[in-house]
Structure formats: C-alpha cells, structure tokens
Design a protein around this motif. Sequence first.
Motif, PDB file in Angstrom:
ATOM      1  N   LYS A  15     -52.369  91.401  46.764  1.00  0.00           N
ATOM      2  CA  LYS A  15     -51.626  90.313  46.409  1.00  0.00           C
ATOM      3  C   LYS A  15     -50.990  90.777  45.033  1.00  0.00           C
ATOM      4  O   LYS A  15     -50.920  92.144  44.815  1.00  0.00           O
ATOM      5  N   ILE A  16     -49.818  89.687  44.895  1.00  0.00           N
ATOM      6  CA  ILE A  16     -49.782  90.393  43.567  1.00  0.00           C
ATOM      7  C   ILE A  16     -50.066  88.831  42.623  1.00  0.00           C
ATOM      8  O   ILE A  16     -49.234  87.949  42.632  1.00  0.00           O
ATOM      9  N   VAL A  17     -50.326  89.301  41.936  1.00  0.00           N
ATOM     10  CA  VAL A  17     -51.489  88.982  40.514  1.00  0.00           C
ATOM     11  C   VAL A  17     -50.379  88.878  39.562  1.00  0.00           C
ATOM     12  O   VAL A  17     -49.930  90.089  38.758  1.00  0.00           O
ATOM     13  N   TYR A  18     -50.271  87.500  38.871  1.00  0.00           N
ATOM     14  CA  TYR A  18     -49.958  87.992  37.433  1.00  0.00           C
ATOM     15  C   TYR A  18     -50.642  87.259  36.611  1.00  0.00           C
ATOM     16  O   TYR A  18     -50.733  86.067  36.614  1.00  0.00           O
ATOM     17  N   MET A  19     -51.660  88.101  35.143  1.00  0.00           N
ATOM     18  CA  MET A  19     -52.812  87.091  34.377  1.00  0.00           C
ATOM     19  C   MET A  19     -52.588  87.731  32.674  1.00  0.00           C
ATOM     20  O   MET A  19     -52.270  88.768  32.743  1.00  0.00           O
ATOM     21  N   LEU A  20     -52.647  86.081  32.068  1.00  0.00           N
ATOM     22  CA  LEU A  20     -53.022  86.523  30.775  1.00  0.00           C
ATOM     23  C   LEU A  20     -54.699  86.346  30.409  1.00  0.00           C
ATOM     24  O   LEU A  20     -54.939  85.463  30.858  1.00  0.00           O
ATOM     25  N   GLU A  21     -54.450  87.025  29.565  1.00  0.00           N
ATOM     26  CA  GLU A  21     -56.202  87.486  29.454  1.00  0.00           C
ATOM     27  C   GLU A  21     -56.218  87.881  27.875  1.00  0.00           C
ATOM     28  O   GLU A  21     -55.490  87.886  27.160  1.00  0.00           O
ATOM     29  N   ALA A  22     -57.696  87.169  27.523  1.00  0.00           N
ATOM     30  CA  ALA A  22     -57.756  87.051  25.698  1.00  0.00           C
ATOM     31  C   ALA A  22     -58.901  88.233  25.990  1.00  0.00           C
ATOM     32  O   ALA A  22     -59.849  87.818  26.496  1.00  0.00           O
ATOM     33  N   LYS A  23     -59.079  88.941  25.335  1.00  0.00           N
ATOM     34  CA  LYS A  23     -60.916  89.893  24.438  1.00  0.00           C
ATOM     35  C   LYS A  23     -60.881  90.583  23.601  1.00  0.00           C
ATOM     36  O   LYS A  23     -59.560  90.783  22.627  1.00  0.00           O
ATOM     37  N   ILE A  24     -62.215  89.580  23.050  1.00  0.00           N
ATOM     38  CA  ILE A  24     -62.765  90.353  21.899  1.00  0.00           C
ATOM     39  C   ILE A  24     -63.974  91.575  22.265  1.00  0.00           C
ATOM     40  O   ILE A  24     -64.736  91.046  22.669  1.00  0.00           O
TER      41      ILE A  24
ATOM     42  N   MET B  73     -61.905  85.953  28.427  1.00  0.00           N
ATOM     43  CA  MET B  73     -61.308  84.495  29.154  1.00  0.00           C
ATOM     44  C   MET B  73     -59.072  85.121  30.102  1.00  0.00           C
ATOM     45  O   MET B  73     -58.630  85.821  29.219  1.00  0.00           O
ATOM     46  N   GLN B  74     -59.605  84.889  31.210  1.00  0.00           N
ATOM     47  CA  GLN B  74     -57.982  85.348  31.784  1.00  0.00           C
ATOM     48  C   GLN B  74     -57.823  83.598  32.311  1.00  0.00           C
ATOM     49  O   GLN B  74     -58.833  82.681  32.667  1.00  0.00           O
ATOM     50  N   GLU B  75     -56.372  84.000  32.127  1.00  0.00           N
ATOM     51  CA  GLU B  75     -55.664  82.589  33.182  1.00  0.00           C
ATOM     52  C   GLU B  75     -54.342  82.932  33.860  1.00  0.00           C
ATOM     53  O   GLU B  75     -54.117  84.039  33.714  1.00  0.00           O
ATOM     54  N   GLU B  76     -54.778  82.882  35.234  1.00  0.00           N
ATOM     55  CA  GLU B  76     -53.548  83.496  36.282  1.00  0.00           C
ATOM     56  C   GLU B  76     -52.634  82.811  36.479  1.00  0.00           C
ATOM     57  O   GLU B  76     -52.364  81.303  35.926  1.00  0.00           O
ATOM     58  N   LEU B  77     -51.364  83.589  36.350  1.00  0.00           N
ATOM     59  CA  LEU B  77     -49.740  82.470  36.483  1.00  0.00           C
ATOM     60  C   LEU B  77     -48.951  82.675  37.364  1.00  0.00           C
ATOM     61  O   LEU B  77     -49.282  83.246  38.068  1.00  0.00           O
TER      62      LEU B  77
ATOM     63  N   LEU C 292     -58.557  79.878  25.625  1.00  0.00           N
ATOM     64  CA  LEU C 292     -57.264  80.823  25.625  1.00  0.00           C
ATOM     65  C   LEU C 292     -55.835  78.999  26.809  1.00  0.00           C
ATOM     66  O   LEU C 292     -56.621  78.740  27.796  1.00  0.00           O
ATOM     67  N   THR C 293     -55.767  79.323  25.391  1.00  0.00           N
ATOM     68  CA  THR C 293     -54.160  77.846  25.613  1.00  0.00           C
ATOM     69  C   THR C 293     -52.725  78.887  25.591  1.00  0.00           C
ATOM     70  O   THR C 293     -52.555  79.236  24.887  1.00  0.00           O
ATOM     71  N   TYR C 294     -52.025  78.105  26.523  1.00  0.00           N
ATOM     72  CA  TYR C 294     -50.685  78.482  26.672  1.00  0.00           C
ATOM     73  C   TYR C 294     -49.889  77.582  27.111  1.00  0.00           C
ATOM     74  O   TYR C 294     -50.130  76.980  27.577  1.00  0.00           O
ATOM     75  N   THR C 295     -48.615  77.805  26.797  1.00  0.00           N
ATOM     76  CA  THR C 295     -46.915  77.472  27.493  1.00  0.00           C
ATOM     77  C   THR C 295     -46.586  77.546  27.655  1.00  0.00           C
ATOM     78  O   THR C 295     -45.637  79.009  27.394  1.00  0.00           O
ATOM     79  N   ILE C 296     -45.358  77.598  28.750  1.00  0.00           N
ATOM     80  CA  ILE C 296     -44.168  77.645  29.179  1.00  0.00           C
ATOM     81  C   ILE C 296     -43.028  76.902  29.148  1.00  0.00           C
ATOM     82  O   ILE C 296     -43.031  76.385  28.837  1.00  0.00           O
ATOM     83  N   PRO C 297     -41.422  77.448  28.665  1.00  0.00           N
ATOM     84  CA  PRO C 297     -39.695  77.109  27.909  1.00  0.00           C
ATOM     85  C   PRO C 297     -40.183  76.038  28.876  1.00  0.00           C
ATOM     86  O   PRO C 297     -40.484  75.806  30.091  1.00  0.00           O
ATOM     87  N   ASN C 298     -39.886  74.781  28.118  1.00  0.00           N
ATOM     88  CA  ASN C 298     -38.989  73.712  29.468  1.00  0.00           C
ATOM     89  C   ASN C 298     -40.784  72.732  29.541  1.00  0.00           C
ATOM     90  O   ASN C 298     -40.652  72.382  31.000  1.00  0.00           O
TER      91      ASN C 298
END
Length: 417
Positions: free
Chosen positions: A114-123, A133-137, A9-15
């Motif tokens: 805790k305060i958590v923001y999470m990005l995840e992909a699931k099959i 697959m998880q990525e914490e933001l 799982l890959t990602y980009t944030i603006p700028n």
Amino acid sequence: MSPIQDLKLTYTIPNNRKTLSEGDTIRGSVTFSLTKRVKVKRIVVKVKGDARVEWTEGGGDEETSYSGHRRYFKLKENLVPEGAELHKGSHHFKFKLKIPEEDMPPSFKGPHGKIVYMLEAKISRSWWLPSLMQEELNFTPKSSLLHNQVMCPHTGSVRKEFGVFSKGQIRLTATVDKKVCSQGDTLSIVVKISNFYSQKIRPKFSLLQKTVFRARTSTKTHEQSLCTMVGDTIKGNTEDTVSCRMRIPIDAVLTVHNCDIISVDHYLKVYLDVSFGFDPIVIFPLIIVPLRCVTRKPGKNVGPCPAGPVGPPSYSDLPPPAFPPEPYPTSGVPGYYGYPAPDPTQYANTASGFSNQWQQLVTPPCLFNAAFPPPPPTAPSLFQEAPPTYESLFPDLNYTNDFSEPDENSELQRENK
C-alpha cells in the motif's frame, strides 16, 4: 482512566477538496479536554507518506518473507513546549503543515502492499501510553503522469491462421480513441473483423489492471479484470465492424509509475473467442488519472499528434481528442452515428485497413452495434510503434486461458440494464 478526554483531529484542504496534492497546505486543529491538571511530555501533529510491501512465499522451514518500505516525507509541528503543564478543562491548538513540492505516487492499497498518507495527532506523557488520533489522507498528484502525452487513438492489428479442423484466416484490427483517461471516463472502441474461417467468433473486451510489488530482488504480481464486455457473434466467412463504449470504473485505481516498490498499469484487451484455436489478441496500454488532470483550458490550440514514441509522462493540459467536430447521422437510426465522409486527399492504408478519422459514438455504455457501415479509406496510423503482445505483459499466465470468460446470458442481461 486517562485524564485526556474527547481527543479530536480536524483539518481542511485548500478549496475544500477531498484529495490532497503536492504543495497543498493542511490547516487544522487538535482539541481535547482534561479532567485534571496534567503535565505532558509533548503534543505533536505529523503528516507523512509511506509505501510498504510485504508477502511470504513457501511454507514450513522453507517459508521466506519479503518486505520493503519507502518514505516520501514526514513533517511535524510541536503544539506546546516540552514538559508543559496544562490546566483542567478544554484545550484547542491550531496547526499548519505544507506538503512538499515533490513527485510522489497516489494513494493505493493492494493485496501485498500500500501507499498511505497519514495525518496524526499524539499526546505523550511520561510513564503513560500516548493518546493518538489518526486520519488517512487521499493523495492524488498533480504532476508526473501526463507530460507530452497526447489524446490520439491507439491502433493495433493481429492475424491468425487456422488449419487443424478447418482452414481459414482471421484478422482483427482495433482502435481505441485515447490512451490517457480519467476515472469514470468512457473509451470508444471500434473493431474491424475479417473472419475467413468456418467457425463463429465473438469479440470480447476486458479492462485489466496489473500490479507489481517489489522487495529486494523478488517481485509479486497481481492481475485482475476491472470490466469485461462481450460483442455480437460474427458468422464464418464474413467481415464486420463492431463498436463498443466501455466506462472506466469511477473507483478505478490510478496508474502508478513513480514508486520503485509498487507499480500499477492498466491495459485494454481486445480479443476474439475462437473455438478450437488460439484467440487473436490486441493489447492497448492505458494511463488512468484523476478527472481534474485531463481538463483542458478553453481556447488552447493544439497541433497534430506526433508520430512515434512520446516523452516521459507527467500531468499537463491535454489537447482535444482526435474526433471530428460534428457527428454524422445515419439515416433511419436515431441516436446513432456513422463515419465522416472521406477526404478526397486521403489515401488508403492497406496495411491496417482502418480509419483514423474518429467519430465519437453516441451509444449508451455497454451497448454494441455491429450494424455500422465499413469505414472509409484511411491515412497511415498515427503511431509507428505496435502495441505490446499479451504474452509480454502477462508472461506467467496461459494467455489462451488467462481470464475466466463471463456467462453470455448474464453478460447480455447486464448490458441491457
């Protein structure tokens, strides 16, 4: 063995930023390979923000558990139709998710929540455990903390009288140059001490963090000291002015005021270590924000600081700090600066006895200098409301013994590094 291999799982944030904020669009992709033809139930990408608290009290049959949860948002995107069959080989799916334009707290982790923001992909496949697959933001809000906040100095004073072993009076007047500061920022503190007491005293400075966790009708409070500094000894029956520059830790937790189950506050504690007596204490509330939130636009004109309480906090462009435009060198001490010459139109403030014409001290961090000349007469304090007392902020602690004092030798060695 699962036929799904090399799930990424890959990602980009603006700028190309490292932190996420409200309104940002996350763009990314999910890649994997299949060792054979597979029928999948769904392939989903989600991004969500949650706050959770949990702790227990008591023990045995009287143990009670407390927990709370708040969800700020949850977004998802289906990458394939439900029940799709995927061929053997490599697969690559792109996605795009936009974070809601809402007021949300920053990322946070503490001992009871805790305060958590999470990005995840699931099959997901029928009769099989899902591949995940998880990525914490790292989420830092752009709004809600600095609205109508002004970069004016805090001023507070306290007076203590003693008469058990020896009679005398101690007066402490402290001023800090800002109440909104960023991670890695430096606070300039000036303390005027009137020690009409026979004992020696030492000024001390502590940056405190107070976190409150809430669940149902119960609360759990956690206090910690982020930084402590010790000044030079003030002899009995003398008056002196001590300056200090304290750096906010670059990894300091941001102030949290917009979460109903977790709140994080910061305070600067200025106090005198008095033998055989109660320590005079002055407390200054602080707001710690990300560095980019206190950047000012060039050429913005800002009026004088208003008196009295200000409006609700939020992020905004800030006026410049209340410092004179140029330093005033002190003869014979290169690199150090004194105070500006008093304005003839100023009048004395006998209540505080302290200057509001601030001069930024060009001294290294963790360096004290008690050799400054006394400040000139001053205009009335910009803030009508007195700082809160230490007992009101930390009611559960014995304020005369609340934090362990640092070893003076080790502290001075740390200051000289």
